[in-house]
Design a protein around this motif. Structure first.
Motif, PDB file in Angstrom:
ATOM      1  N   ALA A 334       0.896  -1.374  -0.076  1.00 45.91           N
ATOM      2  CA  ALA A 334       0.063   0.090   0.226  1.00 45.91           C
ATOM      3  C   ALA A 334       0.746   1.326   0.111  1.00 45.91           C
ATOM      4  CB  ALA A 334      -0.926   0.217   1.167  1.00 45.91           C
ATOM      5  N   ASP A 335       1.932   0.959   0.640  1.00 42.35           N
ATOM      6  CA  ASP A 335       3.203   2.237   0.662  1.00 42.35           C
ATOM      7  C   ASP A 335       4.155   1.454  -0.280  1.00 42.35           C
ATOM      8  OD1 ASP A 335       5.220   3.854   0.776  1.00 42.35           O
ATOM      9  OD2 ASP A 335       5.219   3.971   2.941  1.00 42.35           O
ATOM     10  N   PRO A 336       4.322   1.816  -1.597  1.00 40.97           N
ATOM     11  CA  PRO A 336       5.131   1.034  -2.402  1.00 40.97           C
ATOM     12  C   PRO A 336       6.720   1.443  -2.127  1.00 40.97           C
ATOM     13  CG  PRO A 336       4.192   2.670  -3.772  1.00 40.97           C
ATOM     14  CD  PRO A 336       3.464   2.731  -2.293  1.00 40.97           C
ATOM     15  N   SER A 337       7.132   1.227  -0.885  1.00 39.56           N
ATOM     16  CA  SER A 337       8.714   1.609  -0.424  1.00 39.56           C
ATOM     17  C   SER A 337       9.419   0.276   0.025  1.00 39.56           C
ATOM     18  CB  SER A 337       8.776   2.746   0.224  1.00 39.56           C
ATOM     19  OG  SER A 337       8.466   2.357   1.337  1.00 39.56           O
ATOM     20  N   GLY A 338      10.478   0.061  -0.158  1.00 42.61           N
ATOM     21  CA  GLY A 338      11.247  -0.946   0.325  1.00 42.61           C
ATOM     22  C   GLY A 338      11.213  -1.234   1.739  1.00 42.61           C
ATOM     23  N   ALA A 339      11.190  -0.102   2.690  1.00 41.40           N
ATOM     24  CA  ALA A 339      11.070  -0.401   4.115  1.00 41.40           C
ATOM     25  C   ALA A 339       9.730  -0.576   4.816  1.00 41.40           C
ATOM     26  CB  ALA A 339      11.606   1.108   4.702  1.00 41.40           C
ATOM     27  N   ALA A 340       8.586  -0.034   3.735  1.00 40.31           N
ATOM     28  CA  ALA A 340       7.236  -0.334   4.279  1.00 40.31           C
ATOM     29  C   ALA A 340       6.856  -1.764   3.883  1.00 40.31           C
ATOM     30  CB  ALA A 340       6.493   0.701   3.608  1.00 40.31           C
ATOM     31  N   ILE A 341       7.246  -1.997   2.812  1.00 34.80           N
ATOM     32  CA  ILE A 341       7.131  -3.545   2.099  1.00 34.80           C
ATOM     33  C   ILE A 341       7.755  -4.546   3.188  1.00 34.80           C
ATOM     34  CG2 ILE A 341       7.325  -5.372   0.616  1.00 34.80           C
ATOM     35  CD1 ILE A 341       7.379  -2.940  -1.500  1.00 34.80           C
ATOM     36  N   ASP A 342       8.828  -4.285   3.659  1.00 34.26           N
ATOM     37  CA  ASP A 342       9.459  -5.335   4.536  1.00 34.26           C
ATOM     38  C   ASP A 342       8.828  -5.177   5.949  1.00 34.26           C
ATOM     39  OD1 ASP A 342      11.591  -6.074   2.830  1.00 34.26           O
ATOM     40  OD2 ASP A 342      13.075  -4.470   3.496  1.00 34.26           O
ATOM     41  N   GLU A 343       8.356  -3.957   6.374  1.00 32.11           N
ATOM     42  CA  GLU A 343       7.573  -4.093   7.473  1.00 32.11           C
ATOM     43  C   GLU A 343       6.214  -4.913   7.592  1.00 32.11           C
ATOM     44  OE1 GLU A 343       5.454  -0.750  10.602  1.00 32.11           O
ATOM     45  OE2 GLU A 343       6.590  -0.023   8.715  1.00 32.11           O
ATOM     46  N   GLN A 344       5.921  -4.623   6.548  1.00 34.17           N
ATOM     47  CA  GLN A 344       4.103  -5.663   6.296  1.00 34.17           C
ATOM     48  C   GLN A 344       4.481  -7.114   6.197  1.00 34.17           C
ATOM     49  OE1 GLN A 344       1.296  -4.188   6.515  1.00 34.17           O
ATOM     50  NE2 GLN A 344       2.323  -2.474   6.731  1.00 34.17           N
ATOM     51  N   LEU A 345       5.525  -7.455   5.493  1.00 35.62           N
ATOM     52  CA  LEU A 345       5.939  -8.854   5.576  1.00 35.62           C
ATOM     53  C   LEU A 345       6.489  -9.369   6.944  1.00 35.62           C
ATOM     54  CD1 LEU A 345       8.396  -8.786   2.370  1.00 35.62           C
ATOM     55  CD2 LEU A 345       5.989  -9.512   2.504  1.00 35.62           C
ATOM     56  N   LEU A 346       6.922  -8.470   7.775  1.00 37.44           N
ATOM     57  CA  LEU A 346       7.268  -8.875   9.176  1.00 37.44           C
ATOM     58  C   LEU A 346       5.952  -9.229   9.814  1.00 37.44           C
ATOM     59  CD1 LEU A 346      10.286  -6.655  10.241  1.00 37.44           C
ATOM     60  CD2 LEU A 346      10.349  -9.065   9.802  1.00 37.44           C
ATOM     61  N   TYR A 347       4.924  -8.393   9.596  1.00 30.17           N
ATOM     62  CA  TYR A 347       3.663  -8.375  10.110  1.00 30.17           C
ATOM     63  C   TYR A 347       3.180  -9.712   9.631  1.00 30.17           C
ATOM     64  CZ  TYR A 347       2.987  -3.579  12.039  1.00 30.17           C
ATOM     65  OH  TYR A 347       3.039  -2.536  12.623  1.00 30.17           O
TER      66      TYR A 347
END
Length: 408
Positions: A334-347
């Motif tokens: 939803a936020d197409p940035s590397g850090a945001a995607i990594d955070e969602q994958l951790l969730y």
């Protein structure tokens, strides 16, 4: 006679003169510096700059969640006369004829009865790899419809879900995480990268408006990916937010929505289920959703909600129609940035530890493909298993003589 004597200037006049001289001197210095920069400076060093390698070309407007990317200069898998041209793909209709006009499938005889008669790329004229899935369509799982081949439940009870999903087992019972990447088929570079670079356990979801859709699905299955097809559904700002002429609408009657769904299903074969594209408004109307879900159940398919419509009645209607159903816990980009995607994958990892499984969805952004590729390579060492989306417990139907029933 007294001699005339010139009076000295006043302190005010002296101050003004000094200020004027100072300004002239400062202006001269600035002018000399500016001229030196103009003649000897480097343009690249003129201002701070940040380059983000997210897209190979700038989008025409801000990129939103699951915005469709057109192929401005990308190479298509086969540049034949079928499907929308690049110019047409810039139009709001996405290059698809209006439902009220003659359907292109009815006037184009070059396809014949076989969806594989398109000009398949020469690089795909080979047998699937060992990890590949059988090529579609499989005999007994389709029938001729008004717009093309339609999925059906076979006479022996096999469903498209049974046959077209990717086989999966998890004997150790480790936590599983499933990822579905949607929006594929319109941008050939990103679609090819998703097929080639993502592990086979990642499920791929294709846009039914895509040119050479069957070719893309064949390539994905040959690489081992199970696939889904996307149903465009009415958003709140439709038609300003144009999701194409075959969008399922809250204002359409049941017959019209089923007809549109039939057109969408007939664009290709080999998918095991359907997911939504947008649909925040449509997802709130059980009256509009029910006939379409009934149709999916009759044809042995499953439905997956991508998680983008928070007030959805999809799950409630799926239960009432006995339609196998799954819903994503997270939209990872939803936020197409590397850090945001990594955070969602951790969730997703945390959810999988708690429930035993987790499902996330994302769009075919280059950054999403890159992050999922790198992240998936770490799952085994963390104790997780990457599972195809069809392996989710709630997407597993029980089979009976009459077809598919949900587990409840």
């Amino acid at each position: 006679m007294a001699a005339k004597r010139k009076l000295p200037p006043s302190p005010l006049q002296t101050g003004l003169n000094h200020a004027a001289l100072s300004l002239l001197a400062f202006g001269g210095i600035v002018g000399v510096i500016a001229l030196s920069i103009q003649l000897m400076g480097k343009e690249d060093h003129a201002s701070p700059k940040q380059i983000v390698g997210l897209f190979s070309e700038e989008p025409r407007q801000a990129v939103g969640l699951k915005e469709r990317l057109s192929d401005s200069d990308a190479h298509h898998p086969s540049d034949d006369e079928h499907g929308p041209t690049l110019a047409e793909m810039d139009e709001p209709s996405l290059g698809i004829s209006d439902p009220g006009t003659a359907d292109p499938h009815e006037t184009d005889d070059s396809h014949g009865d076989d969806p594989h008669e398109d000009d398949t790329p020469s690089e795909y004229a080979q047998a699937p790899s060992a990890a590949g899935l059988p090529r579609a369509p499989i005999e007994g799982l389709y029938e001729a419809g008004a717009y093309g081949k339609m999925p059906i439940i076979a006479a022996d009870g096999r469903t498209p879900f049974d046959v077209y999903k990717r086989p999966f087992s998890n004997p150790a019972g480790r936590p599983t995480i499933s990822i579905v990447i949607g929006g594929l088929g319109l941008n050939s570079r990103v679609t090819q990268a998703a097929i080639d670079e993502l592990p086979p356990g990642v499920t791929l979801s294709f846009v039914p408006y895509s040119k050479n859709l069957q070719t893309w699905i064949d390539k994905a299955r040959a690489a081992g990916h199970e696939v889904m097809i996307e149903f465009p559904m009415e958003p709140y700002d439709y038609p300003n937010n144009d999701t194409g002429p075959y969008t399922l609408l809250t204002t359409a009657n049941a017959s019209e929505n089923r007809r549109r769904a039939e057109w969408l299903l007939s664009q290709a074969t080999g998918y095991y289920g359907v997911t939504n594209y947008q649909g925040a408004k449509y997802a709130t109307d059980a009256r509009a959703v029910s006939p379409v879900f009934e149709m999916l159940k009759e044809r042995g398919l499953v439905f997956m909600h991508d998680g983008s419509a928070p007030r959805s009645v999809f799950e409630t209607v799926a239960k009432s129609e006995a339609l196998p159903f799954a819903e994503a816990s997270r939209v990872v980009d939803a936020d197409p940035s590397g850090a945001a995607i990594d955070e969602q994958l951790l969730y997703l990892e945390a959810i999988a530890l708690q429930r035993g499984y987790a499902l996330g969805t994302g769009f075919a952004f280059p950054i999403t493909v890159d992050q999922i590729r790198d992240w998936s390579s770490t799952l085994d060492s963390k104790g997780y298993v990457l599972a195809p989306a069809s392996a989710l417990p709630r997407a597993q139907p029980e089979l009976g003589s009459s077809g598919v029933r949900s587990q409840g």
